[in-house]
Design an enzyme around this catalytic site. Structure first.
Site, mmCIF file in Angstrom:
data_model
loop_
_atom_site.group_PDB
_atom_site.id
_atom_site.type_symbol
_atom_site.label_atom_id
_atom_site.label_comp_id
_atom_site.label_asym_id
_atom_site.label_seq_id
_atom_site.Cartn_x
_atom_site.Cartn_y
_atom_site.Cartn_z
ATOM 1 N N LYS A 78 0.805 -1.225 0.000
ATOM 2 C CA LYS A 78 0.000 0.000 0.000
ATOM 3 C C LYS A 78 0.836 1.274 0.000
ATOM 4 O O LYS A 78 0.309 2.354 -0.247
ATOM 5 C CB LYS A 78 -0.977 -0.011 1.181
ATOM 6 C CG LYS A 78 -2.028 -1.088 1.069
ATOM 7 C CD LYS A 78 -2.986 -0.844 -0.083
ATOM 8 C CE LYS A 78 -4.081 -1.901 -0.126
ATOM 9 N NZ LYS A 78 -5.055 -1.662 -1.193
HETATM 10 N N1 PMP Z 1 -3.521 -8.266 1.163
HETATM 11 C C1 PMP Z 1 -3.556 -7.413 2.183
HETATM 12 C C2 PMP Z 1 -2.830 -7.732 3.436
HETATM 13 C C3 PMP Z 1 -4.265 -6.238 2.088
HETATM 14 O O1 PMP Z 1 -4.315 -5.397 3.127
HETATM 15 C C4 PMP Z 1 -4.945 -5.962 0.874
HETATM 16 C C5 PMP Z 1 -5.707 -4.678 0.718
HETATM 17 N N2 PMP Z 1 -6.600 -4.349 1.746
HETATM 18 C C6 PMP Z 1 -4.904 -6.861 -0.153
HETATM 19 C C7 PMP Z 1 -4.183 -8.004 0.032
HETATM 20 C C8 PMP Z 1 -5.643 -6.612 -1.438
HETATM 21 O O2 PMP Z 1 -5.083 -5.588 -2.214
HETATM 22 P P1 PMP Z 1 -5.968 -4.628 -3.107
HETATM 23 O O3 PMP Z 1 -6.636 -3.637 -2.191
HETATM 24 O O4 PMP Z 1 -5.008 -3.949 -4.028
HETATM 25 O O5 PMP Z 1 -6.987 -5.442 -3.816
#
Ligand code: PMP
Length: 315
Positions: A46
């Site tokens: 992120k």
């Molecule tokens: N894995 C984790 C640990 C996450 O926090 C997130 C996002 N909340 C994701 C996967 C999924 O990623 P995205 O939001 O880009 O779909």
């Protein structure tokens, strides 16, 4: 590298590319290309969307030093936003449902971020409503990770480009990811396709087998054991718009077991990495040994000490 933002604020480094590692758990099993996103500064993928969204807003004159950024997330995005705001001289308020784990709250506060809690029963939707109210009251900036197309653009422009530079021959046959906002899967797929790869997008979906021992707040109808991967309130992930999308279901106990195997091989990853890896193995089996299958290891194991993942280690 030192970068200077308009307005003179200086932050210290650009995000370094994360490694793309070939990972094989079984001697006769397939090898998967894993993007080690847990090595980003705040410990998750992120950081990419936080930096991209905030830097773009800064360049466009929509935010400047001292402005308030407000985001709804109980997970990695708030921690990444808190870190980016600390680096850029911005005030940050994380709005999250009551019940979020203390480690997350402490990390956000350590970066100087503030926490506002919304009723647990209202879930993430209640937190999103509160961000709108606060933004109006404080004239704040809303990154809106669930609806902002820049979320996927961040991954298309940085994560996918790095993968294309790192993978042999610059070719990708499948990209595999669980979906929270969908920014990762949509961005990776668009990014590699834009570079001429004929890649298949693969949604890794956890299937709940048993209730988690200590569910995280991101808990959803899929599985309490795989935080971050949830029933989507996103407008970024539009399955109908993804040509040839495959969904691979992975039992949550299998995802947890694969995560523990990855940890034993020296990858300090969270449960969504095991989910992604298990789905990638399935796809690699279907596509054959010549296929280059890419997935991501989104975040670090330290965020999950109090969850099921660490049950065998607690003794
Ligand atoms: N894995 C984790 C640990 C996450 O926090 C997130 C996002 N909340 C994701 C996967 C999924 O990623 P995205 O939001 O880009 O779909």
């Amino acid at each position: 590298m030192t970068a200077r933002l308009p307005g003179g604020h200086v932050y210290l480094h650009r995000l370094a590319p994360t490694p793309l590692a070939p990972v094989q758990l079984e001697p006769d099993g397939p090898s998967i290309w894993a993007k080690l996103e847990f090595l980003n500064p705040s410990g998750s993928t992120k950081d990419r969307i936080a930096r991209h969204i905030l830097e773009k807003a800064w360049r466009e004159g929509r935010i400047s030093q001292g402005c308030t950024v407000i985001e709804a997330s109980s997970g990695s995005t708030s921690i990444a936003m808190a870190l980016a705001c600390a680096q850029m001289g911005l005030r940050f308020i994380a709005v999250m449902p009551e019940g979020v784990s203390n480690e997350r709250v402490l990390m956000i506060r350590a970066y100087g971020g503030e926490i506002r809690l919304t009723p647990g029963a209202e879930g993430i939707r209640g937190s999103i409503r509160e961000t709108e109210r606060l933004a109006a009251e404080l004239d704040g900036f809303l990154p809106r990770q669930f609806t902002n197309p820049e979320n996927a653009a961040a991954h298309a422009g940085s994560t996918a480009r790095e993968i294309l530079d790192q993978i042999p021959g610059g070719t990708v046959d499948a990209v595999v990811s669980g979906v929270g906002t969908g920014g990762t899967l949509v961005g990776l797929w668009r990014g590699v396709c834009a570079a001429g790869c004929d890649a298949i997008p693969v949604l890794a979906r956890p299937v709940e087998i048993g209730p988690g021992e200590n569910p995280e707040i991101e808990c959803c109808s899929f599985s309490c054991r795989i935080p971050g991967v949830m029933e989507s309130i996103s407008t970024i992930f539009q399955p109908g718009a993804m040509d040839r999308l495959i969904t691979v279901e992975v039992r949550d106990d299998v995802a947890i077991e694969v995560t523990r195997e990855l940890m034993k091989r020296g990858f300090p990853v969270g449960p969504s990495s095991g989910l992604n890896f298990a789905a990638a193995i399935d796809v690699a089996g279907r596509l054959g040994p010549a296929a280059q299958v890419v997935t991501v290891f989104p975040d670090r194991m330290e965020r999950y000490f109090t969850t099921d993942l660490f049950k065998p280690m607690r003794g």
